[in-house]
Enzyme design. Sequence first.
Site, PDB file in Angstrom:
ATOM      1  N   SER A 196      -1.817   2.008  -4.048  1.00 57.89           N
ATOM      2  CA  SER A 196      -3.160   1.556  -3.681  1.00 57.89           C
ATOM      3  C   SER A 196      -4.113   2.721  -3.426  1.00 57.89           C
ATOM      4  O   SER A 196      -5.326   2.563  -3.538  1.00 57.89           O
ATOM      5  CB  SER A 196      -3.083   0.669  -2.430  1.00 57.89           C
ATOM      6  OG  SER A 196      -2.457   1.376  -1.371  1.00 57.89           O
TER       7      SER A 196
ATOM      8  N   GLY B  37       0.813  -1.212   0.000  1.00 57.29           N
ATOM      9  CA  GLY B  37       0.000   0.000   0.000  1.00 57.29           C
ATOM     10  C   GLY B  37       0.843   1.257   0.000  1.00 57.29           C
ATOM     11  O   GLY B  37       1.839   1.341   0.713  1.00 57.29           O
ATOM     12  N   THR B  38       0.424   2.229  -0.796  1.00 61.33           N
ATOM     13  CA  THR B  38       1.154   3.502  -0.900  1.00 61.33           C
ATOM     14  C   THR B  38       0.289   4.485  -1.678  1.00 61.33           C
ATOM     15  O   THR B  38      -0.567   4.077  -2.459  1.00 61.33           O
ATOM     16  CB  THR B  38       2.504   3.305  -1.634  1.00 61.33           C
ATOM     17  OG1 THR B  38       3.413   2.612  -0.797  1.00 61.33           O
ATOM     18  CG2 THR B  38       3.150   4.624  -1.993  1.00 61.33           C
ATOM     19  N   THR B  39       0.534   5.758  -1.484  1.00 56.72           N
ATOM     20  CA  THR B  39      -0.014   6.798  -2.356  1.00 56.72           C
ATOM     21  C   THR B  39       1.132   7.711  -2.773  1.00 56.72           C
ATOM     22  O   THR B  39       1.748   8.356  -1.920  1.00 56.72           O
ATOM     23  CB  THR B  39      -1.100   7.625  -1.641  1.00 56.72           C
ATOM     24  OG1 THR B  39      -2.151   6.772  -1.200  1.00 56.72           O
ATOM     25  CG2 THR B  39      -1.676   8.666  -2.587  1.00 56.72           C
TER      26      THR B  39
END
Length: 273
Positions: free
Chosen positions: A168, A39-41
């Site tokens: 994500s 998960g990351t932005t």
Amino acid sequence: MSQSTVDVPPKGGFSFDLCKRNDMLTQKGLKAPSFLKTGTTIVGLIFKDGVILGADTRATEGPIVADKNCEKIHYMAPNIYCCGAGTAADTEAVTDMVSSQLRLHRYQTGRDSRVITALTLLKKHLFSYQGHVSAALVLGGVDITGPHLHTIYPHGSTDTLPFATMGSGSLAAMSVFEAKYKEGLTRDEGIKLVAESICSGIFNDLGSGSNVDICVITKGNKEYLRNYMEPNPRTYVSSKGYSFTKKTEVLLTKITPLLERVEITEVGEAMEE
């Protein structure tokens, strides 16, 4: 009668021997490794004078938050930076490798690195591994031809856009960009929009969280704003840690002195047998 044997060269093409082996092991009860959810932005946009990159700071290990304040904006060259999503080890290894190649190229040519050079090196490396290197990247920089922003997918495909998101939380961040992005943004407007898009990913994606990092790249200058925004600050009242309500404190040691001294005296005689 003698029979001569002729060696037939093997045919070219992909070998499916390992696929057959994996099917056999699965039938015998071996559990295949599951897909790793990361998960990351990470985001980027082009503004009037250059490029702005942004990222959250949460690193996860499955359902566990492994690091609350990691760095996802990686140095590539003095005028080029790259945001990484996916497996942390892969993103750091790939960006470090290409960064060293760009440095050798600058030493040999005596010129500043171009963004297209970094893009070509990254996409060639990722394509050669057919997506097994889990690195989704947002590459941005300013060179002699102007500002550039590219997205690089783990399989090696790339996009060139005025604004981009990956990870994500990319859908939540993209909704902010599509609603509010416009050409000719100023530096302050661009930073505000990038921070808002990262916060959108933080609050709408469980894999993203903690703080907002921003990197502003202009011609001849870069500014790395570490922990530019903290949407989820620690709410401890005391600097020592948790604060408890009255009469619910955790006491490690407690000494209670007696109000008065008690003396015990023997009364009567001992019983005879």
